[in-house]
Design a protein around this motif. Structure first.
Motif, mmCIF file in Angstrom:
data_model
loop_
_atom_site.group_PDB
_atom_site.id
_atom_site.type_symbol
_atom_site.label_atom_id
_atom_site.label_comp_id
_atom_site.label_asym_id
_atom_site.label_seq_id
_atom_site.Cartn_x
_atom_site.Cartn_y
_atom_site.Cartn_z
ATOM 1 N N GLN A 29 88.877 -19.438 -23.152
ATOM 2 C CA GLN A 29 88.684 -19.740 -21.733
ATOM 3 C C GLN A 29 88.936 -21.212 -21.426
ATOM 4 O O GLN A 29 89.560 -21.547 -20.422
ATOM 5 C CB GLN A 29 87.287 -19.312 -21.281
ATOM 6 N N GLU A 30 88.502 -22.102 -22.318
ATOM 7 C CA GLU A 30 88.763 -23.529 -22.133
ATOM 8 C C GLU A 30 90.261 -23.803 -22.158
ATOM 9 O O GLU A 30 90.773 -24.578 -21.355
ATOM 10 C CB GLU A 30 88.061 -24.344 -23.211
ATOM 11 N N GLN A 69 92.654 -21.656 -21.369
ATOM 12 C CA GLN A 69 93.235 -21.101 -20.153
ATOM 13 C C GLN A 69 92.967 -22.014 -18.964
ATOM 14 O O GLN A 69 93.838 -22.217 -18.123
ATOM 15 C CB GLN A 69 92.701 -19.702 -19.892
ATOM 16 N N ASP A 70 91.765 -22.574 -18.892
ATOM 17 C CA ASP A 70 91.435 -23.504 -17.811
ATOM 18 C C ASP A 70 92.329 -24.739 -17.889
ATOM 19 O O ASP A 70 92.819 -25.231 -16.869
ATOM 20 C CB ASP A 70 89.960 -23.904 -17.858
ATOM 21 N N LEU A 117 81.692 -15.076 -29.503
ATOM 22 C CA LEU A 117 81.415 -15.814 -28.272
ATOM 23 C C LEU A 117 82.021 -17.221 -28.305
ATOM 24 O O LEU A 117 82.522 -17.716 -27.286
ATOM 25 C CB LEU A 117 79.919 -15.871 -27.990
ATOM 26 N N ASP A 118 82.012 -17.873 -29.474
ATOM 27 C CA ASP A 118 82.644 -19.185 -29.600
ATOM 28 C C ASP A 118 84.156 -19.092 -29.394
ATOM 29 O O ASP A 118 84.757 -19.942 -28.741
ATOM 30 C CB ASP A 118 82.359 -19.805 -30.976
ATOM 31 N N VAL A 152 85.792 -16.757 -27.674
ATOM 32 C CA VAL A 152 86.023 -16.473 -26.254
ATOM 33 C C VAL A 152 85.917 -17.755 -25.437
ATOM 34 O O VAL A 152 86.747 -18.026 -24.560
ATOM 35 C CB VAL A 152 85.034 -15.396 -25.745
ATOM 36 N N GLU A 153 84.940 -18.575 -25.730
ATOM 37 C CA GLU A 153 84.756 -19.840 -25.012
ATOM 38 C C GLU A 153 85.969 -20.755 -25.212
ATOM 39 O O GLU A 153 86.458 -21.370 -24.256
ATOM 40 C CB GLU A 153 83.480 -20.534 -25.489
ATOM 41 N N GLN A 154 86.469 -20.833 -26.440
ATOM 42 C CA GLN A 154 87.640 -21.662 -26.721
ATOM 43 C C GLN A 154 88.869 -21.147 -25.977
ATOM 44 O O GLN A 154 89.660 -21.933 -25.457
ATOM 45 C CB GLN A 154 87.915 -21.705 -28.222
#
Length: 190
Positions: free
Chosen positions: A149-150, A152-153, A142-143, A145-147
């Motif tokens: 996504q950040e 990509q944003d 999950l960490d 995936v969050e990184q």
């Protein structure tokens, strides 16, 4: 053992030469050629239309595109070394296709996984697809995936990313020349 079972094993050994049965030997040679930066040997162990999937989600190369990607690395004497630790191989009933998964060790990435397909070409195996990945422990997933996504944003907000996006949407830009991220941060195949 029954006599018929022994005869069947001997017949199978006679029908399939050692090189044709040893898909693992082909994978070992494939990794060794990459470690030695021996492009000729490396290319000889893959099908013309190989599909190579790298660790980055953007890394998907086909055939000549993958050979063009590998060439400058190998010509500079810098291949890549992934050392097999364990491997599972299964074969089709007729012995013409093998699929595998293997755990690999890499100096920078640590434990990696390779999987793919080999096709028998006469008495030799050739790598038709190779998928290199880095397994992520579930407790870290999950960490990670969050990184991602950040990241990509942040790319979406970058003016450079907007320009790349416009170019990718243009039919005038060949697929092989679209921006591809890699450890080298250089476009692949252009």
């Amino acid at each position: 053992m029954t006599r018929s079972f022994v005869c069947a094993l001997l017949l199978l050994s006679a029908v399939l030469p050692v090189a044709a049965r040893d898909a693992g030997g082909t994978l070992d040679a494939f990794h060794q050629a990459a470690a030695d930066a021996d492009l000729s040997a490396y290319v000889s162990l893959m099908t013309d239309d190989i599909v190579f999937l790298g660790t980055d989600g953007e890394e998907r190369w086909e055939g000549e595109e993958f050979r063009r990607f590998a060439r400058p690395h190998f010509e500079s004497g810098k291949g890549w070394e992934y050392r097999p630790v364990s491997r599972n191989i299964a074969y089709s009933a007729d012995g013409s296709v093998a699929w595998f998964d293997e755990m690999l060790d890499h100096d920078k990435l640590g434990q990696c996984r390779g999987s793919g397909v080999l096709l028998r070409d006469g008495q030799h195996w050739k790598v038709a697809q190779y998928n290199l990945s880095v397994p992520v422990p579930n407790e870290l997933l999950l960490d990670v995936v969050e990184q991602i996504q950040e990241g990509q944003d942040a790319e979406k907000e970058s003016p450079d990313a907007e320009k790349v996006s416009e170019l990718e949407q243009s039919a005038a830009v060949p697929t092989s020349c679209r921006k591809k991220r890699h450890k080298t941060n250089r476009p692949a195949g252009c």
